[in-house]
Scaffold this motif. Structure first.
Motif: not given
Lengths: 152, 728
Positions: A54-60
């Motif tokens: 699970a990863t937060r895509s807004c900062v990737l």
């Protein structure tokens, strides 16, 4: 040209360096199930799976994920039939629903690693914000789904 | 403040159209049919008996709904009410948002299309039922004619008319024949008895849930259109600041930038998509002049409010003369209770898509206030109102922010559309979270000064409550309905109408005009008054040496049976009175509003100043419950919403007048780990439907603070609790 594998499909497109994966998904690949809530990885509405995590895509930034396998809410199951999706329906979890894509993706990653999470496990992993306050039902649905998945 | 204006409007006026002096049912459908055909994607629905329902020959039932869906389940609730009376097959029911259409105005707001005040079921419940019943009677009539039977011999079930001998016809099959029949008079239609309900009163799932769990429900922010561009606005750091100069040279050169325009709120950057617009905005250089009057800090505002509280205000309620008794009082209390500005912070950041085309303008937006949207677009673009085509989309939460007095989000979009006319492209205006948290339109800060004197029986014999709070109603078009004698009714709701038998009361209001823009937020003024009143009553109970629940029972007496009932329920269900360990305590709060009685008990554990809310027990009497699962969800959610405010929520201003908070790191929310166990008990008293969406929000704050006092003997008089030396 950049390439991303999203939900098993390869996509080629142009995107500037630094553009977050969230905006590539939404505005270039037109996959709008992943949501924008804060832009600073605080709320989890943008949660996707990066090689199953699970990863937060807004900062990737997009250039950092070009080799990864990405799964979005659209790819969680073929037809909305993941145990969690069914549990979400059964427990009538959603209110406005905006945070729920992120909640489901976070929950799916949790259950994959830990099929019988305790309340403390759920507290630690499910840090997504729900402004409508569906947490009690999310908790119940995760436990249901975990039990379902265990039964196979 | 439980009176609903025009609550006596009869069904006669309502069935044909909601607006006052209701227009009759649709007959002679010529031009309307072609408009409907467009809406239905070219498929002509056969049967359109009224504004609220359309039936196609394939059996699809389209229910047209006025109030906006923001997660409170109103689409499902109202569609079920109509579908139940219609005896439709629920699987064939689909919902469509009403367009700008005065027939969908609310009598609660003088005919405006506005979703607020937890009033949608009250206003539209019977209308929808009557509409469904009328359609059903026409379908029965059509079958009766075809079969040459008396209508009384027929019955209906799940989208089918059934004859006595096993004959059946689906609604789809009968649609065209029904369409040729006269629409019955409103009084000629009988509604179901509750014993006959098949959908109403049942815990049906929200219609959107299937789409939500697949990520397929589209919100305003997801709207797409061929040729769509995105706009972001560089805004003033402080309300009231003026743009002195700006340099867009760098920004104009950047990839995907289509135009840069000056608008009242600041500088709008229009680009191919959001990320490009953001990058270009970051490349702008702006200089703002901040006038002295705008540099208003929280410290100065609090000082000003305390000064106002020293002086008499506009009288909201007077019973007898408490002043004399307060002066000579033996046991007495004088205390200030304070709540801060709050931002609504719905999960979906604000946005609006707008496109001038086809001789008019299309607007796609998640909105609670369609009437004002139409007005601001019409005025800004110089278009007649009937050329504004408003499409209400689903919202990722609203809590009142998407129904602002000026509809600032839509107004701004119209201003951008006007400035960018040369582009001839649809434009989606998007706000970032920081712009939302810092952008004003807050729940007002409020200071309550309460003075009370106790009689020999320990109950309050005199009570003066002076409230200082900026008025959110001042700019509403119908402010004269809610502001009387300089008193904004919403600022004193829950204070000027106490359910307690206190013989001498004086409630006064000051409505300062300085400070940031304010707006109603979920539970409006009750969010502030409940904290003040229920904390103070609790302090008085402790001063009198009486149990806080018994104290309230005495004060409610026989005059408030519904409140007494919910109080007794939470007392029992929370195990009030059973011992808790050291550092643990229970607190109670109650309040009625929007016609619903609510009591809550919170149970907390406090260790080294760290507060954990373990459990909240709530009892709610909202009259008739149309959907118990949705209702329970609204109560659970309202409690959690109120808890975020109580534990963490505050918007404060530095000495330059700039908001200190900006995003969820500095404006925190309750997450899973801070969420208590919540037990909800719904009382279906059969009374007329009270509100549900907002009614559980105000109580948890005072209940938690009362519990903290019970646990560790420290009284919290200002929210959030984290400013009072506690952590959470």
């Amino acid at each position: 040209m950049r390439t991303l594998i999203v939900n098993g499909t390869s996509h080629s497109f142009e995107a500037p360096e630094g553009m977050p994966l969230l905006w590539v998904l939404r505005d270039i690949l037109k996959l709008r199930g992943t949501k924008f809530g804060c832009g600073i990885a605080q709320c989890g509405a943008c949660t996707v799976h990066l090689d199953g995590q699970a990863t937060r895509s807004c900062v990737l930034p997009v250039e950092a994920v070009e080799d990864a396998r990405i799964t979005t809410i659209e790819g969680l199951s073929p037809d909305g039939d993941h145990a969690l999706q069914r549990a979400w329906i059964e427990h009538q979890v959603p209110q406005c629903g905006y945070c729920q894509s992120g909640q489901l993706m976070a929950a799916a990653a949790l259950l994959k690693e830990n099929p019988e999470p305790s309340d403390a496990d759920i507290d630690a992993s499910m840090t997504n914000i729900c402004r409508c306050g569906t947490y009690p039902r999310i908790r119940a649905a995760i436990k249901s789904a975990g039990a379902q998945m265990k039964q196979g | 403040m439980a009176t609903h204006p025009q609550a006596g409007v009869s069904r006669r006026a309502l069935i044909g159209g909601v607006a006052l002096g209701g227009v009759g049912l649709l007959l002679g459908l010529g031009p309307l049919r072609s408009q409907i055909a467009k809406l239905s994607g070219g498929q002509m629905p056969a049967f359109v008996p009224n504004a609220y329902v359309r039936l196609a020959t394939d059996g699809t039932v389209t229910v047209v709904i006025g109030p906006s869906e923001m997660g409170q389940g109103i689409y499902t609730t109202l569609a079920a009410a109509l579908a139940d009376e219609l005896d439709a097959d629920w699987k064939q029911v689909t919902v469509e948002a009403a367009s700008l259409d005065s027939r969908f105005g609310s009598y609660f707001f003088g005919g405006l299309q506005l979703t607020a005040a937890s009033s949608s079921v009250l206003v539209f419940g019977e209308v929808m039922r009557s509409a469904g019943a009328a359609a059903r009677s026409m379908l029965v009539q059509a079958a009766a004619q075809q079969w040459r039977l008396d209508p009384s011999a027929l019955r209906t079930e799940r989208g089918t008319v059934l004859g006595p001998d096993g004959r059946r016809a689906s609604y789809g099959e009968l649609a065209e024949a029904a369409a040729r029949l006269p629409v019955p008079k409103p009084d000629g239609v009988k509604l179901k008895d509750p014993a006959e309900f098949k959908l109403m009163g049942r815990p049906i799932a929200k219609m959107e849930n299937d789409r939500i769990v697949r990520g397929q429900l589209l919100y305003g922010i997801d709207f797409d259109h061929p040729g769509l561009l995105t706009a972001v606005v560089a805004r003033a750091p402080v309300a009231g600041a003026r743009l002195a100069s700006f340099d867009a040279a760098e920004a104009r050169k950047m990839a995907g930038v289509r135009g840069i325009y000056e608008i009242p709120a600041g500088i709008a950057v229009v680009a191919d998509h959001y990320w490009l617009a953001r990058q270009a905005r970051d490349a702008l250089t702006l200089r703002w002049d901040i006038p002295e009057a705008a540099r208003l800090s929280s410290v100065r505002m609090t000082e000003h409010y305390r000064g106002l509280a020293d002086r008499p205000g506009h009288v909201a309620t007077r019973k007898g003369a408490p002043e004399a008794m307060l002066q000579g009082a033996g046991r007495a209390l004088k205390a200030d209770y304070q709540v801060p500005y709050l931002a609504h912070a719905p999960m979906e950041p604000l946005n609006c898509t707008i496109f001038e085309q086809d001789g008019g303008c299309d607007v796609w937006v998640g909105t609670q206030y369609q009437s004002k949207d139409g007005e601001v677009v019409s005025e800004t673009l110089g278009l007649p109102l009937d050329k504004v085509r408003l499409h209400t989309l689903h919202m990722g939460g609203a809590f009142g922010r998407r129904g602002s007095p000026t509809e600032d989000v839509v107004l701004e979009a119209a201003q951008i559309a006007k400035a960018a006319r040369g582009l001839r492209r649809p434009i989606k205006v998007m706000w970032a979270r920081e712009e939302d948290i810092r952008g004003g339109f807050y729940r007002p800060m409020a200071l309550s000064r309460i003075e009370a004197a106790l009689g020999k029986d320990g109950l309050p014999s005199a009570w003066r409550h002076r409230i200082v709070s900026k008025s959110p109603m001042a700019k509403m078009p119908w402010s004269d309905l809610l502001i009387h004698n300089d008193v904004d009714e919403t600022s004193v709701a829950g204070a000027g109408d106490l359910p307690y038998a206190i013989p001498r009361q004086l409630v006064e209001l000051h409505s300062p005009t300085e400070g940031p823009t304010v707006q109603w937020m979920r539970s409006v003024g009750n969010s502030a008054t409940c904290f003040a009143v229920e904390s103070c009553i609790d302090e008085l109970a402790h001063m009198a040496g009486q149990d806080p629940i018994d104290y309230r029972r005495r004060l409610l007496g026989k005059a408030e049976p519904r409140l007494l009932n919910v109080l007794n329920i939470v007392a029992e269900r929370s195990a009030w009175g059973e011992g808790l360990g050291k550092g643990r305590g229970r607190g109670v709060a109650l309040q009625s509003f929007w016609g619903t009685a609510v009591a809550q008990v919170a149970e907390v554990t406090v260790v080294d100043g760290r507060v954990r809310v373990d459990r909240v027990t709530a009892a709610v009497d909202c009259g008739r419950v149309l959907n118990p699962n949705i209702a329970a969800g609204q109560i659970e959610g309202g409690i959690i919403f109120g808890l975020s405010s109580a534990l963490y929520g505050e918007i404060t201003f530095d000495d330059q007048g700039q908001p200190i908070q900006s995003n969820f790191d500095s404006y925190p929310m309750v997450r899973m780990d801070a969420c208590p166990r919540i037990d909800v008990h719904l009382v279906d008293s059969g009374e007329k439907p009270g509100g549900i969406g907002e009614v559980a929000v105000p109580h948890v704050g005072p209940a938690v603070c009362n519990a903290i006092f019970a646990a560790v003997g420290r009284r919290v008089r200002a929210l959030p609790i984290t400013t009072g030396g506690f952590s959470a």
